[in-house]
Motif scaffolding. Structure first.
Motif, short mmCIF file in Angstrom:
data_model
loop_
_atom_site.label_atom_id
_atom_site.label_comp_id
_atom_site.label_asym_id
_atom_site.label_seq_id
_atom_site.Cartn_x
_atom_site.Cartn_y
_atom_site.Cartn_z
N SER A 20 68.87 19.25 59.50
CA SER A 20 69.06 18.26 58.28
C SER A 20 70.12 17.10 58.46
O SER A 20 70.86 17.17 59.32
CB SER A 20 69.09 18.92 56.86
OG SER A 20 68.23 20.02 56.52
N CYS A 21 69.83 15.89 57.73
CA CYS A 21 70.85 14.73 58.01
C CYS A 21 72.14 15.44 57.29
O CYS A 21 72.36 15.92 56.18
CB CYS A 21 70.50 13.65 57.20
SG CYS A 21 71.74 12.56 56.68
N GLY A 22 73.53 15.23 58.09
CA GLY A 22 74.57 15.91 57.55
C GLY A 22 75.16 15.07 56.55
O GLY A 22 76.24 15.19 56.02
N GLY A 23 74.53 14.02 56.37
CA GLY A 23 75.26 13.03 55.14
C GLY A 23 74.45 13.21 54.01
O GLY A 23 75.01 13.54 52.82
N CYS A 24 73.26 13.16 53.84
CA CYS A 24 72.34 13.33 52.67
C CYS A 24 71.41 14.57 52.45
O CYS A 24 70.85 15.04 51.41
CB CYS A 24 71.43 12.09 52.36
SG CYS A 24 70.09 12.22 53.66
N TYR A 25 71.73 15.62 53.61
CA TYR A 25 70.80 16.77 53.59
C TYR A 25 69.40 16.58 53.67
O TYR A 25 68.77 17.63 53.41
CB TYR A 25 71.39 17.78 52.50
CG TYR A 25 72.93 17.80 52.58
CD1 TYR A 25 73.53 18.40 53.62
CD2 TYR A 25 73.70 16.94 51.64
CE1 TYR A 25 75.00 18.42 53.77
CE2 TYR A 25 75.11 17.19 51.62
CZ TYR A 25 75.74 17.55 52.73
OH TYR A 25 77.13 17.65 52.70
N LEU B 217 68.70 6.58 62.96
CA LEU B 217 69.07 6.24 61.48
C LEU B 217 68.43 7.36 60.60
O LEU B 217 67.29 7.39 60.77
CB LEU B 217 68.83 4.96 60.95
CG LEU B 217 69.48 3.81 61.76
CD1 LEU B 217 69.55 2.44 61.14
CD2 LEU B 217 71.09 4.13 61.99
N CYS B 218 69.00 7.94 59.82
CA CYS B 218 68.15 8.56 58.53
C CYS B 218 67.32 7.74 57.74
O CYS B 218 68.12 6.77 57.34
CB CYS B 218 69.37 9.34 57.80
SG CYS B 218 68.96 10.30 56.31
N GLU B 219 66.27 8.36 57.56
CA GLU B 219 65.39 7.56 56.87
C GLU B 219 65.82 7.29 55.24
O GLU B 219 65.36 6.48 54.69
CB GLU B 219 63.87 8.15 57.14
CG GLU B 219 63.26 7.74 58.15
CD GLU B 219 61.77 8.43 58.56
OE1 GLU B 219 61.24 9.00 57.71
OE2 GLU B 219 61.47 8.54 59.62
N VAL B 220 66.59 8.39 54.99
CA VAL B 220 66.84 8.46 53.51
C VAL B 220 68.19 7.64 53.40
O VAL B 220 68.29 6.66 52.56
CB VAL B 220 67.17 9.76 52.86
CG1 VAL B 220 67.36 9.71 51.51
CG2 VAL B 220 65.41 10.48 53.17
N CYS B 221 69.25 7.90 53.94
CA CYS B 221 70.74 7.47 53.70
C CYS B 221 70.91 6.26 54.63
O CYS B 221 71.99 5.65 54.26
CB CYS B 221 71.58 8.67 53.59
SG CYS B 221 72.11 9.28 55.35
N GLY B 222 70.17 6.25 55.79
CA GLY B 222 70.59 5.33 56.66
C GLY B 222 71.75 5.47 57.67
O GLY B 222 71.89 4.36 58.39
#
Ligand SMILES: [Zn+2]
Length: 241
Positions: free
Chosen positions: A198-203, A222-227
């Motif tokens: 998972s993304c370590g920023g927004c999970y 780039l994370c598609e959710v938090c960028g």
């Protein structure tokens, strides 16, 4: 590209350390300022009370002086009584004496009132001075802690800023600008590792294909959710396995 990503990871970790140092220092100046304000209020209370004490002391000695003067006046009238020549004159002098007696008695009651107030105020001043001294001690220890922290963090901050400078010069401007833009928009966190797929920023859970791509570390993802910029950290993923 791998090197750029590694440098971005390093830059992010330095920026986090710098933010931590600044936030540590962040609270103490506020506390010191607050204590400074409380100390000024306490000091003003003591000096106001001391001024009132002085005013009462002046009023007391004025009254005592006036009582003495009235007593002298009374003595004079009482002597006059011996040399009056008529009943009318006797009555007039007696009335004067009565009036002086009333003045004396009023002033004596006022002096007694003031003595009570002086006692009360003396106690109040003692209490106010105690509060002031206590605050002064608190202020001093906080101020010392702040001075110490500033001294300590100044060195660390200068060192970190130097490191940040060096690494920023290694990163191509285009990538550095992207990093800064995301960092400012995302509360200081621009580069995050993949944690448990998972993304370590927004999970947000990441598709396995994307995790594989990120793992290669040869392209900016780039994370598609938090960028945020997603990177692979071998150590983190060893730990969570
Ligand atoms: Zn994310």
């Amino acid at each position: 590209m791998q090197q750029i990503l590694k440098d971005l990871v390093e830059l992010q970790s330095l920026d986090i350390k710098l933010a931590e140092i600044q936030s540590l220092r962040g609270d103490l100046p506020h506390q010191v300022k607050e204590l400074e304000r409380e100390l000024a209020v306490a000091e003003k209370k003591v000096s106001d009370s001391e001024k009132r004490l002085q005013d009462f002391q002046v009023e007391k000695s004025n009254n005592e002086r006036e009582i003495k003067e009235l007593e002298q006046k009374k003595d004079k009238y009482q002597k006059q009584l011996f040399s009056v020549k008529s009943n009318r004159e006797y009555d007039a002098v007696t009335m004067e004496i009565e009036q002086v007696n009333t003045f004396i008695s009023d002033k004596e009651s006022r002096v007694l009132e003031i003595i009570d107030k002086l006692e009360e105020l003396t106690k109040t001043i003692e209490d106010e001075k105690q509060v002031f001294e206590k605050l002064k001690g608190q202020y001093k220890s906080k101020k010392d802690a702040l001075d110490k922290k500033i001294k300590e963090t100044e060195k660390d901050e200068a060192y970190l800023n130097d490191q940040i400078d060096k690494i920023q010069r290694k990163i191509p401007p285009r990538h550095l600008a992207l990093y800064k833009r995301i960092k400012n928009a995302k509360g200081g966190l621009a580069v995050v590792p993949v944690v448990r797929k998972s993304c370590g920023g927004c999970y947000k859970n990441l598709p396995p294909q994307k995790v594989l791509e990120i793992r290669k570390m040869n392209q900016i993802h780039l994370c598609e959710v938090c960028g945020r910029i997603l990177v692979w950290d071998e150590k983190i993923n060893e730990e969570v396995k």
